[in-house]
Design a protein around this motif. Structure first.
Motif, mmCIF file in Angstrom:
data_model
loop_
_atom_site.group_PDB
_atom_site.id
_atom_site.type_symbol
_atom_site.label_atom_id
_atom_site.label_comp_id
_atom_site.label_asym_id
_atom_site.label_seq_id
_atom_site.Cartn_x
_atom_site.Cartn_y
_atom_site.Cartn_z
ATOM 1 N N ARG A 1 0.835 -1.198 0.000
ATOM 2 C CA ARG A 1 0.000 0.000 0.000
ATOM 3 C C ARG A 1 0.872 1.251 0.000
ATOM 4 N NH1 ARG A 1 -5.728 0.338 2.909
ATOM 5 N NH2 ARG A 1 -6.827 -0.870 1.319
ATOM 6 N N SER B 1 0.484 5.269 0.388
ATOM 7 C CA SER B 1 -0.425 6.349 0.764
ATOM 8 C C SER B 1 -0.397 7.460 -0.273
ATOM 9 C CB SER B 1 -0.048 6.907 2.134
ATOM 10 O OG SER B 1 1.157 7.655 2.035
ATOM 11 N N ASN B 2 -1.408 8.304 -0.241
ATOM 12 C CA ASN B 2 -1.467 9.387 -1.219
ATOM 13 C C ASN B 2 -0.277 10.325 -1.083
ATOM 14 O OD1 ASN B 2 -2.863 12.450 -1.770
ATOM 15 N ND2 ASN B 2 -3.038 10.901 -3.366
ATOM 16 N N GLN C 1 -3.248 5.081 -2.936
ATOM 17 C CA GLN C 1 -4.345 5.895 -2.422
ATOM 18 C C GLN C 1 -4.488 7.169 -3.256
ATOM 19 O OE1 GLN C 1 -3.807 7.664 1.480
ATOM 20 N NE2 GLN C 1 -5.963 7.295 2.008
ATOM 21 N N TRP D 1 -8.597 3.625 -2.631
ATOM 22 C CA TRP D 1 -7.408 2.840 -2.986
ATOM 23 C C TRP D 1 -7.612 2.195 -4.344
ATOM 24 C CZ3 TRP D 1 -3.063 2.860 0.064
ATOM 25 C CH2 TRP D 1 -3.217 3.408 1.347
ATOM 26 N N GLU E 1 -1.271 -1.035 -4.116
ATOM 27 C CA GLU E 1 -2.508 -0.257 -4.047
ATOM 28 C C GLU E 1 -2.115 1.173 -3.723
ATOM 29 O OE1 GLU E 1 -5.189 -1.989 -1.225
ATOM 30 O OE2 GLU E 1 -6.005 -3.400 -2.690
#
Length: 399
Positions: A14, A16-17, A262, A268, A260
């Motif tokens: 993942r 994050s933005n 964001q 996501w 993934e």
């Protein structure tokens, strides 16, 4: 474990933005302050290509893009690198662009693709026949590089927008097909020469199969992107169809990293990243807080869907939109500060009066602090000096 086999579940990494923005800006050479020693070819190699554009509201797009990465850049430097040969070549990605010469062996499929596109539309384009094209090449062979101004054929029949005279169609066709190459430009006018006199033989003689070229182009595209969907990968070079890139992703999934990412909205989205993505993330630093005026054709914002997804910044170019239907203006520059797009500005160079005129200004989101206006003033002054003007004049009501 199922019947003696291990069931492997892959959990996507993942991103994050905030981290995704940091990575995208770093990939585009916008993470650091645009200062220090200048490496023109290093910037082009880092970006993959630099788009060319004829419009000169302040500076032409390719020069502005380079200046945004290092403000020691001056307008003649890319032109010099192209004219001197052996470092850059000009061809078509999503638009006319300058590419590192090392890309040439895997660009053969693009020559073939563009030629096939022209062949399919030959009748509609009124493309001159092979005999006429051979005569043009013969002139170039004997006279050296020629521009369109060396020919005088005229458009026949009904004149329509974007209509081209026969010699221009022939030159374009042979340029797209890789038979001719850009020798140099004078005041942005392109000079065509025989490809064998421009492209290094050592690179042209490298034989790489079409499938391997596609593989290398996709790997390079994802490397430049840092992360992306198959659509992002396809749009980077535009040297393959969406189906070809989707098949490449499927075939190479085991060698890529599923992630993934964001979005600015908090959602996501699945994407792919190079195998070294964790090392890239570990090496990231916080981007510079310096405010920058980016060109509308800057590679960091060219993919408008990706821009909106990552930064929540809706942007479009409106040069070809009728004036009455424009939301912003003819040539509007996005303003980047740190990891955020904080506004838009419309500026225009008046070289006769020596002024960089601020025509309009639109802050994004919350009210600007005075410190940000000070940063904008400093950047406008740097831009003024870059294009050799004497002063900045605010014609907008904001100042």
């Amino acid at each position: 474990m199922i019947q003696g086999l291990y069931l492997i579940v892959t959990t996507p990494l993942r991103i994050s933005n905030t981290t995704a923005r940091y990575l995208w800006l770093a990939q585009n050479g916008l993470g650091d302050a645009p200062t220090g020693p200048l490496d023109v070819m290093g910037i082009v190699a880092r970006l993959g290509f630099v788009q060319l554009d004829t419009i000169q509201v302040v500076a032409r797009a390719h020069h502005h893009i380079m200046w945004s990465r290092n403000q020691n850049y001056r307008e003649h430097m890319l032109d010099d690198a192209l004219a001197q040969g052996g470092q850059l070549f000009e061809h078509f990605t999503h638009d006319a662009s300058l590419l590192p010469i090392e890309t040439l062996p895997i660009w053969q499929r693009q020559f073939r693709r563009k030629k096939a596109q022209w062949d399919r539309a030959g009748g509609a384009r009124n493309l001159p026949d092979a005999a006429v094209r051979a005569q043009i090449k013969e002139r170039i062979a004997h006279e050296g590089p020629l521009s369109t101004h060396a020919f005088d054929t005229k458009v026949t029949g009904q004149k329509q927008m974007w209509a081209r005279p026969p010699h221009k169609l022939a030159l374009d066709y042979m340029w797209y097909a890789g038979e001719l190459a850009t020798s140099h430009r004078v005041n942005f006018t392109k000079y065509y020469d025989l490809a064998e006199r421009i492209f290094p033989a050592a690179l042209c003689d490298v034989e790489i199969g079409d499938e391997e070229q596609l593989d290398m182009l996709c790997h390079k595209a994802l490397g430049h992107l840092g992360f992306g969907t198959s659509g992002d990968i396809q749009r980077f070079w535009e040297t393959a169809t969406g189906a070809e890139v989707a098949q490449w992703v499927k075939h190479n999934a085991a060698m890529l990293c599923l992630v993934e990412v964001q979005s600015a909205s908090g959602a996501w989205h699945p994407a792919w990243a190079p195998a070294d993505i964790e090392d890239r993330l570990m090496a990231l630093g916080k981007p510079t807080s310096r405010l920058r005026i980016l060109n509308p054709f800057d590679p960091a914002i060219r993919d408008r869907a990706r821009l909106a997804r990552l930064f929540g910044f809706e942007y479009r170019v409106e040069m070809f939109v009728p004036a009455a239907k424009r939301v912003w203006g003819y040539y509007v520059f996005p303003l980047l500060e740190g990891r955020n797009f904080v506004g838009r500005i419309e500026v225009k160079a008046d070289r006769k009066s020596g002024a960089l005129n601020v025509l309009n200004f639109w802050p994004e989101g919350r009210a600007w602090p005075q410190s940000r206006f000070a940063k904008l003033d400093a950047e406008l002054d740097r831009m003024r000096r870059f294009v050799g003007l004497d002063r900045v004049v605010w014609q907008s009501e904001w100042r």
